[in-house]
Design a protein around this motif. Structure first.
Motif, short mmCIF file in Angstrom:
data_model
loop_
_atom_site.label_atom_id
_atom_site.label_comp_id
_atom_site.label_asym_id
_atom_site.label_seq_id
_atom_site.Cartn_x
_atom_site.Cartn_y
_atom_site.Cartn_z
N GLY A 74 51.07 74.19 110.92
CA GLY A 74 50.92 75.60 110.54
C GLY A 74 50.16 76.39 111.59
O GLY A 74 50.52 77.52 111.93
N ALA A 75 49.09 75.78 112.13
CA ALA A 75 48.31 76.46 113.17
C ALA A 75 49.14 76.65 114.43
O ALA A 75 49.07 77.71 115.09
CB ALA A 75 47.04 75.66 113.46
N LEU A 76 49.91 75.64 114.80
CA LEU A 76 50.75 75.75 116.00
C LEU A 76 51.85 76.80 115.84
O LEU A 76 52.20 77.51 116.79
CB LEU A 76 51.38 74.40 116.34
N THR A 77 52.40 76.90 114.63
CA THR A 77 53.50 77.84 114.42
C THR A 77 53.02 79.29 114.39
O THR A 77 53.84 80.20 114.57
CB THR A 77 54.26 77.52 113.12
N GLU A 78 51.73 79.49 114.17
CA GLU A 78 51.21 80.86 114.21
C GLU A 78 51.43 81.47 115.59
O GLU A 78 51.65 82.68 115.72
CB GLU A 78 49.73 80.90 113.85
N ASN A 79 51.38 80.64 116.64
CA ASN A 79 51.59 81.12 118.01
C ASN A 79 53.03 81.55 118.25
O ASN A 79 53.28 82.50 119.00
CB ASN A 79 51.21 80.04 119.03
N ILE A 80 53.98 80.86 117.61
CA ILE A 80 55.39 81.20 117.85
C ILE A 80 55.94 82.13 116.78
O ILE A 80 57.03 82.67 116.94
CB ILE A 80 56.26 79.94 117.96
N SER A 81 55.20 82.33 115.73
CA SER A 81 55.67 83.15 114.61
C SER A 81 56.09 84.56 115.03
O SER A 81 57.13 85.04 114.58
CB SER A 81 54.60 83.21 113.52
N SER A 83 57.47 85.58 117.64
CA SER A 83 58.73 85.60 118.39
C SER A 83 59.94 85.27 117.51
O SER A 83 61.07 85.36 117.96
CB SER A 83 58.66 84.61 119.56
N LEU A 84 59.70 84.92 116.24
CA LEU A 84 60.80 84.58 115.34
C LEU A 84 61.32 85.81 114.61
O LEU A 84 60.59 86.79 114.41
CB LEU A 84 60.33 83.55 114.30
N ARG A 89 60.95 83.47 110.15
CA ARG A 89 59.52 83.43 109.84
C ARG A 89 59.31 83.12 108.35
O ARG A 89 58.48 82.29 107.99
CB ARG A 89 58.85 84.75 110.22
N ARG A 90 60.10 83.75 107.47
CA ARG A 90 59.99 83.47 106.02
C ARG A 90 60.36 82.02 105.71
O ARG A 90 59.72 81.37 104.90
CB ARG A 90 60.88 84.42 105.23
N LYS A 91 61.43 81.56 106.36
CA LYS A 91 61.88 80.18 106.15
C LYS A 91 60.78 79.19 106.57
O LYS A 91 60.48 78.23 105.86
CB LYS A 91 63.16 79.93 106.94
N MET A 92 60.17 79.45 107.74
CA MET A 92 59.11 78.57 108.23
C MET A 92 57.90 78.60 107.28
O MET A 92 57.34 77.55 106.94
CB MET A 92 58.67 79.00 109.63
N GLU A 93 57.52 79.77 106.82
CA GLU A 93 56.39 79.88 105.89
C GLU A 93 56.69 79.17 104.57
O GLU A 93 55.83 78.51 103.99
CB GLU A 93 56.04 81.34 105.65
N SER A 94 57.92 79.30 104.12
CA SER A 94 58.33 78.62 102.89
C SER A 94 58.28 77.11 103.05
O SER A 94 57.81 76.39 102.17
CB SER A 94 59.74 79.07 102.49
#
Length: 163
Positions: A74-81, A83-84, A89-94
């Motif tokens: 989750g912390a790593l995906t905040e950096n790429i969020s 650019s999505l 972004r909703r799919k990843m958060e879900s």
């Protein structure tokens, strides 16, 4: 000459003894079998509680590792969020919150309940013979826990539960 009641009459006096004779061999054997069975049950409960604890500790450990890893992801995906796309972004958060977070919480909750059951079995194995006393029990809480535990299955199978 002293007083002697037997000699008071010309014939001997009858003295009676009453009693009941009962063979209690079967009852004693039953009691011994009952004690042996109780001891075996206590021993079995002790073994079962310890044998169940090992895999439960493994499940708890793996759930903790999974939770920690999901936090790092989750912390790593905040950096790429940023650019999505909005949909990605909703799919990843879900995926990070509902699809993995809820099952981990369910696993932790189930491990806690299972640990409580194991503790109860362990207490039973240490339980000495006492008289049980009957008392009223409010069944609302355990029924509510069962319904909460089975909520997913109830919803999935479109079951209606009324109390």
């Amino acid at each position: 000459m002293g007083y002697c009641p037997e000699k008071m009459y010309d014939r001997p006096m009858l003295i009676a003894i009453e009693g009941i004779v009962s063979d209690i061999t079967d009852r004693k054997q039953d009691e011994m079998r009952k004690k042996q069975l109780v001891d075996e049950i206590k021993h079995f409960a002790y073994i079962v509680s310890h044998d169940l604890r090992a895999p439960l500790i493994n499940v708890q450990g793996f759930a903790n590792e999974l939770k920690h890893s999901m936090g790092e992801i989750g912390a790593l995906t905040e950096n790429i969020s940023p650019s999505l796309s909005e949909g990605d972004r909703r799919k990843m958060e879900s995926l990070l919150s509902e699809d993995t977070g809820e099952p981990i919480t369910f696993i932790e909750s189930s491990v806690g309940r299972m640990n409580g059951l194991i503790e109860a079995i362990l207490k039973l194995s240490r339980f000495e013979r006492t008289e049980l006393e009957m008392e009223p029990v409010d069944m609302n809480e355990p029924v509510s826990e069962v319904l909460t535990t089975m909520a997913h299955e109830i919803d999935e199978h479109d079951v209606s539960v009324s109390l």
